[in-house]
Design a protein around this motif. Structure first.
Motif, mmCIF file in Angstrom:
data_model
loop_
_atom_site.group_PDB
_atom_site.id
_atom_site.type_symbol
_atom_site.label_atom_id
_atom_site.label_comp_id
_atom_site.label_asym_id
_atom_site.label_seq_id
_atom_site.Cartn_x
_atom_site.Cartn_y
_atom_site.Cartn_z
ATOM 1 N N GLU A 101 -1.832 -0.852 -18.303
ATOM 2 C CA GLU A 101 -0.825 -1.918 -18.419
ATOM 3 C C GLU A 101 -1.367 -3.261 -17.937
ATOM 4 N N PHE A 102 -2.123 -3.232 -16.841
ATOM 5 C CA PHE A 102 -2.617 -4.475 -16.250
ATOM 6 C C PHE A 102 -4.076 -4.761 -16.586
ATOM 7 N N CYS A 103 -4.684 -3.930 -17.421
ATOM 8 C CA CYS A 103 -6.078 -4.123 -17.841
ATOM 9 C C CYS A 103 -7.011 -4.306 -16.654
ATOM 10 N N VAL A 104 -6.901 -3.409 -15.693
ATOM 11 C CA VAL A 104 -7.770 -3.457 -14.511
ATOM 12 C C VAL A 104 -8.438 -2.112 -14.326
ATOM 13 N N SER A 105 -9.476 -2.105 -13.518
ATOM 14 C CA SER A 105 -10.209 -0.873 -13.248
ATOM 15 C C SER A 105 -9.400 0.028 -12.314
ATOM 16 N N GLN A 106 -9.826 1.271 -12.254
ATOM 17 C CA GLN A 106 -9.195 2.234 -11.356
ATOM 18 C C GLN A 106 -9.296 1.747 -9.914
ATOM 19 N N GLN A 107 -10.440 1.223 -9.543
ATOM 20 C CA GLN A 107 -10.675 0.739 -8.191
ATOM 21 C C GLN A 107 -9.733 -0.419 -7.833
ATOM 22 N N THR A 108 -9.558 -1.348 -8.765
ATOM 23 C CA THR A 108 -8.666 -2.489 -8.527
ATOM 24 C C THR A 108 -7.229 -2.018 -8.341
ATOM 25 N N MET A 109 -6.755 -1.154 -9.240
ATOM 26 C CA MET A 109 -5.380 -0.673 -9.141
ATOM 27 C C MET A 109 -5.187 0.148 -7.871
ATOM 28 N N TYR A 110 -6.186 0.932 -7.513
ATOM 29 C CA TYR A 110 -6.100 1.719 -6.282
ATOM 30 C C TYR A 110 -5.884 0.796 -5.078
ATOM 31 N N GLY A 111 -6.615 -0.312 -5.027
ATOM 32 C CA GLY A 111 -6.469 -1.265 -3.924
ATOM 33 C C GLY A 111 -5.070 -1.868 -3.870
ATOM 34 N N ILE A 112 -4.543 -2.243 -5.033
ATOM 35 C CA ILE A 112 -3.189 -2.819 -5.082
ATOM 36 C C ILE A 112 -2.170 -1.791 -4.605
ATOM 37 N N ILE A 113 -2.276 -0.571 -5.110
ATOM 38 C CA ILE A 113 -1.327 0.487 -4.756
ATOM 39 C C ILE A 113 -1.440 0.840 -3.269
ATOM 40 N N LYS A 114 -2.646 0.886 -2.758
ATOM 41 C CA LYS A 114 -2.867 1.199 -1.336
ATOM 42 C C LYS A 114 -2.151 0.179 -0.448
#
Length: 190
Positions: A101-114
């Motif tokens: 949805e946000f066109c970001v990497s797994q690592q980037t989304m993981y950081g946001i969610i964390k």
């Protein structure tokens, strides 16, 4: 759903994350673009003029949004996830869905969610086998924040969209989609 050029509401094919990705992708590759179009000076000027302008607009919008949401101690990227989940009819999203949805990497989304989890705005869980997918959903506090900030996000979007007539907005969306679709074709020069 209404078409919008920026921020929070998804366009039919391009959303703000895609636009940011598009801008970053082009800015990184400006020199390659210049070399590709070295024989066509007018094209080089148009491309190298458009790319910095898109980047500047994106950065200014992000800076203003960060200032607006500072009182909630949340960033632009984080609030976009909260608003998406708040406004959605879905009870939860998988991490893969959010990355897409946000066109970001797994690592980037993981950081946001964390960071959102640490703030108590979302919770996560693993779905039942066989998929065992990591999913996230809003907490009650996340829902309250989503309700507060959704209206603010609409006001920002309206403010930006007021700079354009309806026809100009349609044209901007059409042109941005055209650029985005071209990027999706994996052209060899980039």
């Amino acid at each position: 759903m209404e078409k919008s050029v920026v921020l929070f509401v998804c366009l039919p094919q391009i959303n703000n994350s895609m636009l940011l990705t598009l801008i970053r992708y082009y800015v990184i590759n400006v020199e390659k673009v210049k070399r590709y179009y070295k024989k066509d000076t007018k094209m080089t000027e148009q491309i190298t003029g458009l790319i910095p302008l898109l980047k500047i607009i994106s950065e200014k919008l992000e800076t203003r949004a960060n200032k607006l949401f500072k009182e909630y101690e949340i960033t632009f990227s984080q609030i976009r996830v909260i608003i998406l989940m708040y406004h959605s009819e879905k009870e939860y999203y998988s991490m893969k869905e959010l990355e897409k949805e946000f066109c970001v990497s797994q690592q980037t989304m993981y950081g946001i969610i964390k960071r959102l989890k640490k703030k108590g705005l979302i919770t996560d869980f693993i779905s039942e086998p066989p998929s065992k997918t990591k999913n996230v959903c809003l907490t009650k506090e996340g829902e309250r924040l989503g309700a507060k900030t959704y209206t603010m996000a609409q006001e920002i979007e309206g403010w930006v969209n007021d700079a354009l007539t309806s026809e100009e907005l349609d044209m901007a969306v059409e042109l941005l989609n055209k650029i985005y679709n071209r990027l999706d074709q994996n052209d060899t020069f980039l």
